[in-house]
Design a protein around this motif. Structure first.
Motif, short mmCIF file in Angstrom:
data_model
loop_
_atom_site.label_atom_id
_atom_site.label_comp_id
_atom_site.label_asym_id
_atom_site.label_seq_id
_atom_site.Cartn_x
_atom_site.Cartn_y
_atom_site.Cartn_z
N TYR A 205 102.53 49.82 10.20
CA TYR A 205 101.39 50.70 10.43
C TYR A 205 101.00 50.64 11.89
CZ TYR A 205 96.91 52.98 10.13
OH TYR A 205 95.87 53.85 10.32
N ASP A 206 100.86 51.79 12.49
CA ASP A 206 100.45 51.89 13.88
C ASP A 206 99.18 52.73 13.91
OD1 ASP A 206 101.66 51.87 16.93
OD2 ASP A 206 100.48 53.68 16.49
N SER A 207 98.17 52.25 14.64
CA SER A 207 96.88 52.95 14.55
C SER A 207 96.93 54.35 15.16
CB SER A 207 95.77 52.12 15.17
OG SER A 207 96.21 51.56 16.38
N TYR A 208 97.89 54.61 16.04
CA TYR A 208 98.00 55.96 16.60
C TYR A 208 98.92 56.86 15.78
CZ TYR A 208 95.82 53.74 20.57
OH TYR A 208 94.96 53.05 21.37
N LYS A 209 100.09 56.31 15.42
CA LYS A 209 101.09 57.13 14.76
C LYS A 209 100.99 57.13 13.25
CE LYS A 209 104.47 56.90 18.46
NZ LYS A 209 105.80 56.53 18.90
N GLY A 210 100.16 56.25 12.69
CA GLY A 210 100.14 56.10 11.24
C GLY A 210 101.32 55.24 10.82
N VAL A 211 101.84 55.52 9.63
CA VAL A 211 102.94 54.69 9.13
C VAL A 211 104.23 55.08 9.85
CG1 VAL A 211 104.30 54.06 7.13
CG2 VAL A 211 101.83 54.44 6.90
N ILE A 212 104.93 54.06 10.35
CA ILE A 212 106.25 54.30 10.95
C ILE A 212 107.28 53.77 9.97
CG2 ILE A 212 107.76 53.83 12.90
CD1 ILE A 212 105.22 53.34 14.57
N VAL A 213 108.15 54.66 9.50
CA VAL A 213 109.12 54.28 8.48
C VAL A 213 110.46 53.97 9.14
CG1 VAL A 213 110.27 55.03 6.36
CG2 VAL A 213 107.98 55.88 6.91
N PHE A 214 111.01 52.80 8.86
CA PHE A 214 112.33 52.43 9.36
C PHE A 214 113.34 52.88 8.32
CE2 PHE A 214 111.10 48.46 12.08
CZ PHE A 214 110.01 49.14 12.58
#
Lengths: 604, 365
Positions: A205-214
């Motif tokens: 979870y990134d506060s700017y991008k939201g969820v970052i999925v690998f």
């Protein structure tokens, strides 16, 4: 990225026993391919969290994309996926492996094959990965690569005669590893025009991008604007950005297609929607079926977590919510304890996971915590046919309503040098282990196989194992299932009052011993009061152990030197401060430390 | 005449040899160092002169270390500076501490001349074996000759320091020390219980709970404390402070001043001062007490006295009744039988004295 031929891509991970040099090799590879200069390198690039570096373990999966110009003049793209190195995160490991086409197996040239090595190799082979052995630390005086190569061939059964002999620390022969990756690890396959099918192997979870999925692209192509659907959770979203993994940063690109490893962001607010192991597909043109292997991971170990300062309860809730954004396997729900006030019953994958969360709460969120003894999930079969999953000992129904109880068992493999076999067998015996067999992997080392109750290994089993083998034993386990067992609830009474936060479930045969140790420990932890305090351990209404904290006789400051009042004040303040950190149970003040100390009931 | 009361404390940080239990600021020193120290004391004393015109001095206490180690002339220099700089009452209580074997007749005569009217002699124990264990520099006989010399020189107000809970001490040997001291009929007896302080040889030996068998048990120690009061009462002494006993009219004013929050100035290495709501020790910045801290001090210091604290006194000082701050605490401590009350005063019970740190800490906010 577009246009990269699949034959120039290699997706792989590095597997190793703890301390055999996995992260160091990853660092060296990153450095040698010029992604970072050695000056920019912070040791162990892939372990992002402070905690990971400190403990030398990987907690979250990480990935990095490397460009390597091979001796044949061609440029290759390497996607190195770093996997968590602990049994608690076995499922995450398995998903990371599923995202790879091959694995580098790092084995310490002195220590040889260890329990985790075996477990990890089997896991890799289960995922049809090609395993490429590398012998590390050949620069050590005690290195014996010949013996280790033989061991790998005999014990694991993979060809190791041409394994590169390297020192990841000095960089010796690491070049050879890179060349062998091209030869030995297969290129990915897949069709960029097929319907989208991608495996989620982690998400943050990134506060700017939201969820970052690998994700690992298996089939198809994804780019900005693609409508995607998570096949297991059903969540849908529109892709905002796709990209690959630079060193410690996300690099956006046009599209990701079959065979690649990268990330995507979409309008997703919660990692719960992007479960590790789930399959991403195109919402408009879905693939026929999800990739195999998805399961919802459930916590194995529970404990109560309470803020030391009751007023910090909302802070603790906020902190847990934030951690959960990044860690879908962390579970919590509010609970109340008579002794500890308001807190949460939290569920973890294992004891390490618990410790990590606890440490992160304390460090990153500055919370002072009191945790109760960890408990596994017991299955309570009631006489009315109902079955309860018990996570908090205090909720155990009345014995008259219980038909029988079951506890979780694990299948354990312990690798140990022959001189300590006896000591380790004794330990397993004490922990109610059921012997399953033993194999010598070489003349002086053997693998012991045991079935053990999970609740016997969540306390201090690992410590005991290490101390009884002078650090030489290694250990790995997997969950086996439930088994009926004679279990009782052990209660602790302080000054005749039951302290709910100290109750726990224990094997009936060990109740007396545990009760006695608890009482002894508490006697040392509870300061003397103005009155005598009995400390008792009870099963039902039967007292099985007792200790007494004698009444305080004297607490006087003798001389006041030359009017130094501040010295006297400091002494009184210390006394008062000490009391603030206590929990009031009836008329007794119990230091928070006492609740924690009973978790470590060492033999010595 | 609205001059305020002031007490003076002068610290002499020298001794012949440090005792095994001592964590006070004191150490053996050469002649040169002592001379220089006295010089700097004089300077420091004189630097206060102009600032303290609004005060009159009610007591002076020269403590240590072993102040009697100083030469008679050095003591004279110090007192000259004191009388030059401060307005000392005619009837001020002027005490010096001393150890047996460190004074001569001449020195005592000088003390008289300088206005010293009270002596505090460290005996600690009348048992030579116990004295040896404590690391004291004298025997019981040496104490006796010093004491007799002091009396002969005409000192009419003498304190004897005694100690309980000494390693190897029994209830009997302690009672013998008590009787020995009381039979000499000093005006005042201080009886402290030994505390093992960090940084002392005793701490090395007993600190971590080791060699505990050599120390009197807690029960014995409490018996010693109870017997102190009983025995000394038969000799006509009364307990007026947790560790201090006196014949009527000979209570140590200087000591009581600390508990009554009389203002004082401490001069010399590490000495503490309390003036105009500020506390400091030599060499560090004064700290202004908050109202809350003053209220706390009023209580925890006042309770050192057997007569305890006065409700009226509290109200006069802080313009609010004690109840506003401490109603619940007082009620609880009374219920636990640690505090008692009679008319205006609130005081420690015998049990309250035993656990006085606990009681006092309850008065911190």
């Amino acid at each position: 990225m577009a246009g990269t031929e699949l034959s120039r891509i290699r997706n792989f991970c590095i597997i190793a026993h703890i301390d055999h040099g996995k992260s160091t090799l990853a660092d060296r590879i990153i450095e040698m391919t010029g992604l970072l200069t050695s000056r920019e390198m912070q040791s162990q690039v892939l372990d992002n969290m402070e905690l990971e570096r400190e403990r030398g373990i990987t907690i979250k999966s990480q990935a990095v994309r490397i460009v390597y110009r091979a001796k044949n003049g061609e440029e290759y793209i390497f996607n190195l996926i770093d996997t968590p190195g602990h049994v608690d995160f076995n499922y995450e490991v398995s998903r990371s492996l599923a995202a790879c086409d091959g694995a580098i197996l790092v084995v310490d040239a002195a220590q040889g094959v260890e329990a985790q090595t075996l477990a990890n190799v089997y896991l890799a082979l289960d995922h049809d990965l090609d395993v490429m052995p590398v012998i590390n630390k050949v620069d050590l005086p005690s290195a014996d690569p010949e013996r280790v190569i033989e061991e790998i061939e005999d014990v694991i059964g993979i060809e190791a005669s041409d394994a590169p002999l390297i020192s990841a620390k000095t960089g010796q022969n690491v070049e050879e590893v890179l060349e062998q990756i091209i030869k030995k690890i297969p290129a990915p396959t897949g069709d960029a025009d097929a319907p989208l099918q991608a495996l989620i192997f982690d998400s943050v979870y990134d506060s700017y991008k939201g969820v970052i999925v690998f994700c690992r692209m298996v089939e198809g192509t994804v780019k900005k604007g693609t409508s995607i659907r998570m096949m297991a959770t059903g969540a849908t979203a529109e892709v905002v950005e796709v990209g690959y993994f630079g060193a410690g940063q996300f690099v956006a690109c046009e599209e990701l297609s079959a065979g690649m490893v990268g990330y995507l962001t979409a309008s997703l607010k919660n990692v719960k929607d992007t479960r590790v192991g789930d399959t991403i597909t195109d919402a408009v043109r879905p693939c026929k079926e999800p990739l195999p292997g998805y399961k919802k991971v459930n916590p194995m170990v529970y404990c109560g977590m309470y803020p030391a300062d009751g007023a910090k309860y909302p802070d603790l809730r906020d902190a847990l919510e934030k951690l959960q954004l990044n860690d879908a396997s962390l579970q919590f729900e509010p609970e109340t304890s008579v002794a500890l006030g308001f807190g949460f019953r939290c569920g973890f994958l294992g004891l390490l996971h618990l410790e990590i969360i606890q440490e992160r709460l304390e460090r990153e969120y500055n919370l002072d915590l009191v945790t109760t003894a960890p408990s596994v999930i017991y299955k309570i079969h009631k006489t009315n046919g109902e079955v309860i999953d018990l996570t908090n000992p205090s909720n155990l129904p009345d014995p008259s309503e219980i038909d029988y109880m079951e506890e979780p068992m694990v299948k354990a493999e312990i690798m140990v040098t022959s001189e300590f076999i006896g000591a380790i067998m004794d330990l397993c015996q004490e922990r109610r282990g059921i012997y399953q067999g033993m194999e010598y992997i070489e003349e002086t080392r053997a693998v012991l196989r045991y079935h053990l109750p999970l609740n016997e290994i969540i306390y201090d089993f690992f410590d005991a194992l290490k101390s009884r083998s002078r650090g030489y034993a290694s250990f790995d386990y997997e969950i086996l299932g439930y088994q009926q067992s004679e279990l009782v609830k052990l209660d602790i009474l302080i000054n005749k009052e039951e302290v709910d936060a100290l109750s726990f479930i224990v094997f009936a045969g060990n109740a007396y011993e545990r009760g006695r140790k608890m009482c002894e420990k508490l006697k040392d932890e509870i300061p003397r009061h103005l009155f005598e305090i009995p400390i008792q351990a009870a099963v039902g209404s039967k007292i099985i152990a007792r200790e007494t904290v004698k009444a305080m006789r004297k607490d006087v400051l003798a001389k006041c030197y030359g009017g130094d009042i501040s010295r006297k004040r400091k002494l009184l303040e210390k006394q008062k401060e000490g009391k603030k950190r206590m929990r009031q149970v009836g008329s007794v003040e119990i230091p928070q430390q006492a609740f924690m100390s009973v978790l470590k009931l060492d033999d010595k | 005449m609205c001059m305020k009361k002031l007490e003076l404390y002068i610290h002499i940080p020298f001794c012949i040899k440090k005792c095994n239990y001592c964590d006070f600021l004191s150490a053996p020193a050469g002649e040169q160092e002592q001379t220089e120290y006295v010089k700097s004391l004089q300077k420091r004393i004189r630097s206060y002169g102009a600032l303290m015109k609004a005060y009159h001095v009610v007591s002076i206490f020269v403590g240590g270390g072993t102040p009697s180690l100083l030469k008679a002339e050095q003591t004279e220099l110090i007192f000259e500076a004191l009388y030059d700089s401060f307005q000392v009452d005619e009837d001020a209580e002027v005490t010096t501490e001393m150890n047996p074997g460190t004074v001569t007749k001449e020195k005592l005569l000088m003390y008289k001349k300088l206005g010293i009217n009270r002596l505090s002699i460290g005996l600690q124990s009348a048992n030579d074996e116990e004295l040896r264990r404590l690391g004291r520099i004298h025997t019981r006989e040496e104490f006796l000759s010093t004491y007799r010399m002091a009396r002969k020189t005409g000192f009419g107000n003498i304190n004897i320091d005694l100690m309980s809970a000494i390693p190897g001490q029994t209830l009997e040997s302690y009672e013998q020390s008590l009787s020995f001291a009381a039979e000499l009929e000093p005006e005042h007896i201080s009886a402290y219980s030994l505390i093992i302080e960090e940084g002392t040889p005793f701490y090395e030996r007993y600190g971590g709970g080791s060699h505990a068998e050599e120390l009197p048990s807690e029960d014995t120690e409490r018996k010693m404390y109870a017997r102190t009061k009983e025995i000394l009462e038969t000799y006509g002494y009364h307990r007026y402070e947790i560790s201090n006993y006196a014949k009527n009219g000979f209570e140590c004013l200087h000591n009581l001043g600390y508990w009554n929050r009389t203002e004082y100035i401490g001069i010399g290495r590490g000495a503490a001062s309390f003036v105009n709501h500020r506390r400091w020790t030599e060499g560090s910045e004064p700290v202004v007490l908050t109202r809350q801290e003053e209220i706390e001090e009023f209580m925890f210091l006042g309770l050192r006295k057997m007569e305890g604290v006065s409700r009226v006194g509290f109200c006069k000082t802080f313009s609010e009744p004690m109840e506003v701050f401490y109603r619940d605490v007082i009620a609880k401590l009374k219920m636990q039988k640690l505090l008692a009350e009679s008319e205006d005063r609130l005081y420690l019970t015998d049990r309250g004295i035993d656990v006085s740190n606990y009681v006092m800490s309850e008065f911190l906010f």
